[in-house]
Design a protein around this motif. Structure first.
Motif, short mmCIF file in Angstrom:
data_model
loop_
_atom_site.label_atom_id
_atom_site.label_comp_id
_atom_site.label_asym_id
_atom_site.label_seq_id
_atom_site.Cartn_x
_atom_site.Cartn_y
_atom_site.Cartn_z
N ILE A 1 0.84 -1.21 0.00
CA ILE A 1 0.00 0.00 0.00
C ILE A 1 0.87 1.25 0.00
O ILE A 1 0.65 2.19 -0.79
CB ILE A 1 -0.95 0.00 1.21
N ALA A 2 1.87 1.29 0.86
CA ALA A 2 2.72 2.48 0.96
C ALA A 2 3.50 2.70 -0.34
O ALA A 2 3.52 3.81 -0.90
CB ALA A 2 3.68 2.35 2.14
N ALA A 3 4.15 1.64 -0.83
CA ALA A 3 4.94 1.78 -2.06
C ALA A 3 4.04 2.07 -3.25
O ALA A 3 4.35 2.92 -4.10
CB ALA A 3 5.75 0.51 -2.29
N GLY A 4 2.91 1.36 -3.34
CA GLY A 4 2.00 1.56 -4.46
C GLY A 4 1.44 2.98 -4.49
O GLY A 4 1.33 3.59 -5.56
N ALA A 5 1.07 3.50 -3.32
CA ALA A 5 0.53 4.86 -3.26
C ALA A 5 1.56 5.88 -3.73
O ALA A 5 1.24 6.82 -4.47
CB ALA A 5 0.07 5.18 -1.85
N PHE B 1 -1.33 1.80 -8.56
CA PHE B 1 -2.65 1.36 -8.11
C PHE B 1 -2.76 -0.16 -8.13
O PHE B 1 -3.47 -0.76 -7.32
CB PHE B 1 -3.74 1.97 -9.01
N GLY B 2 -2.05 -0.79 -9.07
CA GLY B 2 -2.03 -2.24 -9.12
C GLY B 2 -1.37 -2.88 -7.92
O GLY B 2 -1.58 -4.06 -7.65
N MET B 3 -0.57 -2.11 -7.18
CA MET B 3 0.03 -2.60 -5.94
C MET B 3 -0.87 -2.35 -4.74
O MET B 3 -0.96 -3.18 -3.83
CB MET B 3 1.39 -1.92 -5.73
#
Length: 432
Positions: free
Chosen positions: A320-324, A354-356
């Motif tokens: 979530i953190a990396a994807g955001a 967003f895919g993460m």
């Protein structure tokens, strides 16, 4: 005979599985093809961008509201019958929408009447089309041994993700003389008619003597709701009372998913209009560049979910953190891009981010509850995936009418805040 080969771990032949797969695929592809041509159609007819977005996202609201109902009914009615009902709803809706939009493009009816009738016709798809995913899942589940059910349903659900690439890729090819920008709607309706006839003719009827097997509601078919396995969990886990999203074990994970989902749905709604405005394109002919950008975004999303995430071993909180952050960088890049290449690369980067986030919040919520609650939490996850389409498209377009960069700027800012908040608010859980 080769035509009677069985799908692994199922009592279903390969041709019968492909019929179910085609029913899901054509709905997802047709829906995303529509998303790629609607900005051009709206500009050509002369309707404000905001109302264009509302008209074609209206069906998503109905999908979110009625998908759980059809998922329940798939346990009681023939699954083949409900599959056909969903495909028929798609066909009727696409044909009516194509006729209405063609009339508007030709100037036979006013723009306001065009989009009022279009929204009414889209309601048919939103109301009935959502029956197809749960019915096809239930049909497959009834033909599958328990040990192989997850794999079989996951293979079926991948049709939605594949459709988000195929739809934008094919849409420009169907912009033909005589039908113009409404061509993709007629083309996918005709493809769906072929699928309907094939299912009606060759898929065995399961109305009588059905084995146990059930489907689950799936999110609205769009780049912003790529498959994450929640519906598969809901279809394969034991029934229990549904969890509330306010349950402290999953509340923060669901909140993270809803925040990221709103940022994605809002910016996805605006991207077609942004391509037209940033590249100074005429409406007629803009569907090609829009399709390229959308196809790149869908490919990046699926590439991350199918190829990268299984190999990098990040925890849900890290995803979530990396994807955001990745998505925020991509949206910022979209804002400053000056040509089609730049917009395509930047939007693909945002879509990869967003895919993460989506598997991150899905995995986090799933791991936060015991095995007995997996089906219940999957239902909450599916609802969270769909809820983004209720308000986010309208909010994104409202910002876009104020300034073309606002949806992307606000989305990027929200995502940075989400990344920072997730580090302290989300509890560490096991690696996915």
């Amino acid at each position: 005979m080769a035509g009677q080969r069985k799908v692994a771990t199922t009592a279903l032949s390969v041709p019968h599985f492909l019929l179910l797969y085609a029913a899901m695929l054509v709905a997802a592809a047709g829906n995303t093809s529509l998303q790629s041509v609607m900005p051009a159609i709206g500009r050509e007819i002369g309707i404000a961008d905001f109302w264009v977005a509302i008209a074609y996202t209206w069906s998503a609201v109905l999908w979110v509201a009625l998908a759980p109902y059809w998922a329940e009914r798939s346990d009681h009615h023939g699954r083949k019958a409900l599959t056909l009902l969903g495909v028929a709803g798609f066909i009727v809706s696409m044909l009516l929408c194509g006729l209405i939009l063609h009339a508007g493009l030709e100037g036979w009816i006013s723009g306001v009447l065009t989009f009022s009738l279009f929204a009414a016709a889209r309601a048919i798809y939103g109301s009935l089309g959502c029956a197809t995913p749960s019915a096809t899942q239930a049909y497959l589940a009834s033909k599958t041994r328990r040990s192989g059910r997850v794999a079989a349903l996951s293979a079926l659900s991948s049709s939605f993700g594949l459709g988000t690439i195929i739809g934008p890729a094919l849409a420009p090819l169907f912009v033909l003389p005589l039908v113009g920008l409404s061509g993709p709607l007629f083309a996918f309706a005709l493809i769906a008619i072929v699928v309907f006839i094939a299912i009606y003719t060759w898929l065995p009827n399961d109305k009588y003597g059905r084995r146990a097997g059930r489907g689950a509601a799936m999110s609205y078919p769009s780049m912003a709701s790529a498959v994450t396995g929640a519906s598969v969990l809901a279809a394969t886990s034991p029934r229990r009372d549904r969890l509330k999203w306010r349950d402290p074990r999953i509340r923060d994970w669901i909140l993270a998913g809803v925040i990221a989902g709103h940022a994605q749905a809002a910016t996805l709604t605006c991207i077609g209009f942004f391509v037209i405005d940033r590249l100074s394109l005429a409406p007629q002919g803009s569907e090609g560049p829009i399709a390229i950008v959308m196809m790149a975004g869908a490919s990046a999303t699926l590439g991350v979910q199918w190829g990268l995430i299984p190999r990098i071993g990040l925890t849900p909180r890290q995803l979530i953190a990396a994807g955001a952050l990745v998505a925020a960088v991509g949206l910022a890049g979209t804002m400053v891009a000056e040509d089609l290449y730049g917009i395509t690369i930047a939007f693909a980067l945002a879509s990869a981010g967003f895919g993460m986030t989506r598997p991150g919040f899905t995995g986090g919520a799933s791991l936060a509850v015991p095995l007995a609650d997996q089906g219940s939490v999957a239902g909450v996850i599916t609802s969270a995936n769909g809820i983004s389409f209720v308000a986010a498209p309208a909010a994104g377009m409202a910002l876009y009418t104020l300034h073309h960069l606002l949806p992307f700027a606000v989305g990027a800012a929200i995502l940075v805040i989400l990344a920072l908040w997730s580090r302290s608010a989300l509890r560490p859980v096991s690696i996915l």
